[in-house]
Design an enzyme around this catalytic site. Structure first.
Site, short mmCIF file in Angstrom:
data_model
loop_
_atom_site.label_atom_id
_atom_site.label_comp_id
_atom_site.label_asym_id
_atom_site.label_seq_id
_atom_site.Cartn_x
_atom_site.Cartn_y
_atom_site.Cartn_z
CB ILE A 1 7.87 -39.64 59.04
CG1 ILE A 1 9.07 -39.46 59.97
CG2 ILE A 1 7.28 -41.03 59.22
CD1 ILE A 1 8.72 -39.56 61.44
CG ASP A 2 5.63 -40.18 52.22
OD1 ASP A 2 4.43 -40.30 52.54
OD2 ASP A 2 6.01 -40.07 51.04
#
EC number: 3.4.23.-
Length: 307
Positions: free
Chosen positions: A182-183
């Protein structure tokens, strides 16, 4: 002055139903329409009982709270105490935010005030007294939508970034399993549909993609004819413009999957509104993950307890 009880009841029934629906959307609860409508009906009974010998009870806060208990129980059922109170408190939150917003906008348009016995009375030309049907029917959905989007924004900000999650991509009836990161830096969306784009390494997709499509993903600018794409995959192909550091606008070849499934904080999240962008660069040198997950997927997906 005549009182149109049926119209007042219909208005309250509609507002209670929309508030329960907003609660379900915010918490991503599954619900049945008949239970939702029955929950709204229970809330609207207060209006009908106000014109009976029990009217003195209907104005008591304890009775109103009791009715809200039954509304939430009817709509979402009871699984455990925490589940019930999450639903109840979110229902109160939605009621206060939307109701307070309506009152604030209503008083914003007041141009006549009268003080009587240290109380402020208002006159509302064209808006009704206290709030006209048109004002409520337009303002209520708008404030509900605004509240929902603000809650989504807060949820995105509270997501723990740089967190690895299990990812399943179902594409052309085939399932690929991989690790995803998750960025918060991935804010890529399709500019036309606003669909979030997750980035996946080409190596993770080579088992199911035809060779011609894989070659096209290496040099999207070379695309000239639709015949270059296998007809089986033609309906799934999208071209998404993007910009990287030090380079002009480019095109990314993306695919429309059947579904993407994520496991995040003990919840299984299923997303259909998503595109899978193909990257030929190494996302993780140590190969800890094979895709970069758009943070919005955590918010817009359907959530169920992971098995």
């Amino acid at each position: 002055m005549p009182i149109y009880l049926d119209l007042i009841w219909m208005l309250n029934f509609g507002l209670d139903t929309i508030l329960l629906m907003l609660c379900a959307v915010v918490l991503k609860r599954n619900y049945k329409w008949w239970r939702l409508l029955l929950g709204g009906f229970i809330g609207s009974l207060i209006v009908l009982l106000m014109f009976t010998p029990f009217s003195h009870l209907m104005v008591h806060p304890a009775i109103k709270i009791l009715f809200s208990f039954f509304m939430v129980l009817m709509t979402f059922g009871y699984k455990r105490l925490r589940f019930f109170f999450e639903n109840l408190l979110t229902f109160y939150f939605a009621t206060f935010v939307v109701g307070g917003g309506l009152m604030g906008v209503h008083f914003l348009f007041q141009d006549q005030f009268l003080v009587l016995n240290q109380m402020v009375d208002t006159k509302s030309p064209q808006f009704g007294d206290p709030i006209s049907w048109i004002f409520v029917l337009i303002g209520f959905p708008l404030l509900s939508y605004f509240s929902k989007t603000r809650v989504d924004d807060l949820r995105i900000k509270n997501i723990t970034f740089d967190q690895l999650v299990d990812v399943e991509i179902i594409l052309n009836e085939q399932t690929l399993s991989m690790k995803g990161l998750i960025d918060s830096g991935n804010q890529l969306v399709d500019p036309l549909t606003k669909t979030p784009v997750m980035i996946v390494t080409a190596d993770s997709l080579k088992e199911i993609l035809p060779e011609g499509l894989m070659e096209l993903s290496k040099n999207v600018q070379s695309f000239s004819h639709s015949e270059d794409i296998d007809q089986e995959w033609y309906s799934k192909v999208r071209f998404v413009p993007y910009r990287s550091v030090g380079q002009a606008n480019q095109l990314l070849l993306a695919l429309k999957p059947d579904m993407v499934r994520l496991v995040h904080q003990s919840n299984t999240i299923e997303v259909t509104k998503v595109l899978v962008g193909i990257s030929h660069t190494t996302l993780s040198v140590e190969k800890q993950y094979e895709c970069i997950v758009h943070p919005k997927l955590i918010v817009i997906g359907e959530v169920s307890s992971a098995s």
